[in-house]
Design an enzyme around this catalytic site. Sequence first.
Site, short mmCIF file in Angstrom:
data_model
loop_
_atom_site.label_atom_id
_atom_site.label_comp_id
_atom_site.label_asym_id
_atom_site.label_seq_id
_atom_site.Cartn_x
_atom_site.Cartn_y
_atom_site.Cartn_z
N CYS A 104 0.85 -1.19 0.00
CA CYS A 104 0.00 0.00 0.00
C CYS A 104 0.89 1.24 0.00
O CYS A 104 1.55 1.54 0.99
CB CYS A 104 -0.92 0.00 1.22
N GLY A 105 0.90 1.95 -1.12
CA GLY A 105 1.78 3.10 -1.26
C GLY A 105 1.37 4.27 -0.39
O GLY A 105 2.23 4.93 0.21
N ASP A 269 -10.14 3.88 -3.55
CA ASP A 269 -8.99 4.62 -3.05
C ASP A 269 -9.17 6.09 -3.39
O ASP A 269 -9.34 6.46 -4.54
CB ASP A 269 -7.71 4.09 -3.71
N GLY A 274 -0.71 4.56 -4.40
CA GLY A 274 0.75 4.49 -4.51
C GLY A 274 1.25 3.25 -5.22
O GLY A 274 2.10 3.34 -6.12
N SER A 275 0.72 2.08 -4.86
CA SER A 275 1.15 0.86 -5.54
C SER A 275 0.60 0.81 -6.97
O SER A 275 1.22 0.22 -7.86
CB SER A 275 0.70 -0.38 -4.76
#
Length: 422
Positions: A104-105, A269, A274-275
């Site tokens: 998870c970014g 999201d 991020g990912s």
Amino acid sequence: MAGPLTVPWTPPHDPETPALSVVDMHTGGEPLRIVLAGCPEVVGPTLLAKRRYMRQHLDHVRRRLMFEPRGHRDMYGAVLVPSELPDAHLGVLFLNNEGYSSMCGHAVLALGRFALDFGLVPAPPSDAQEALVNIHCPCGLVAAFVECEGGRSRGPVRFHSVPAFVLATDFLVDVPGHGKVVVDVAYGGAFYAFVSAEKLGLDVCSAKTRDLVAAASAVTEAVKAQFKINHPDSEDLAFLYGTILTDGKDTYNEEPTTNICVFADEQVDRSPTGSGVTARIALQYHKGLLELNQTRAFKSSATGSVFTGKAVREAKCGDFKAVIVEVAGQAHYTVDERSCCSAALPVFGVVTLLTAPVVRLLFCSMDKMRYEERKCFSICGLAFQHTEYRGECYVCHRLNSQHQKFIAKMKSKVQTFLKVEG
């Protein structure tokens, strides 16, 4: 408004169930609930083994933190655990509304700031402008670089990903309601299917969220049924996490490209993901649309928040050609709280709040509100702001005029109550 309570107050709860201490943050609008204390020990020799153990034996902790009354459908969480890697400052297990993700970014960006401020890493020199935080995620070791001043974080954070690669391009899937659709599948610590929203008859920049969610979910289920996901390092990582709908603007441009990520159980999201940015950079580099160290901006269709990303160097993941991707964003603190996880309390209702008077107010008033109103107020109203999205509330889908009246009414109730309680 009265000041904060001077005496800590914990509502009655089962003494055999310890209270969970958490800190809530957000990155680009996407929440992160970090468990400080109270979680039972997560057993396992490796981080992936700990992930399996928590899913099998401690899933009640995830449910109580993520779902109402303490969370909401789009809540995201992180449990900090020891890492077996010598270079890691901390290990982390990611929680969502369905289970446990591999990367998870937005959480890494927040955790970098959190780790520095809470002393989980050695204090940087007083004149340092950036601090390194090595975070062991289920997908591998991720290096976060936290902007700092005087040893404390400032907000901006960037990270270098695990090797990101493309699993399939131009794969044809049969999506119910949409016919044959061409998708790409790429890995950025988690696997995503990528498709231009236009191919599904939608504009990612203007379509209603519910329509984007329905289309993305249909793609996810179709890809799961028609395409086998594999990862060269571990079967624990070999699953499709979700679908990212894009504006189709993959060729390099200085203007932001917009996308929306729908993952887990139709969770949206609010950040650019991020990912997902990591995987999308790998995909663009793989297709020759992006060069090393060319920075692109990625905009969330849900909130308008922006991350930047670039491929910093080539790498390998098994036999796959890969890249290390740098993603940058801004992390924020929102709440420091204690949540009483009594086993007797059902998982619905209101979220944990900042002060005891507000808790008492909402337990008295929430029963009179519809589910959508409770959800909307818990997410938007407590911050005394509303999350507008194309003429409607992102959370409860009221029109702006209706939503503003609702938030104003609830804000007035809370302020009046706090004045009375003193």
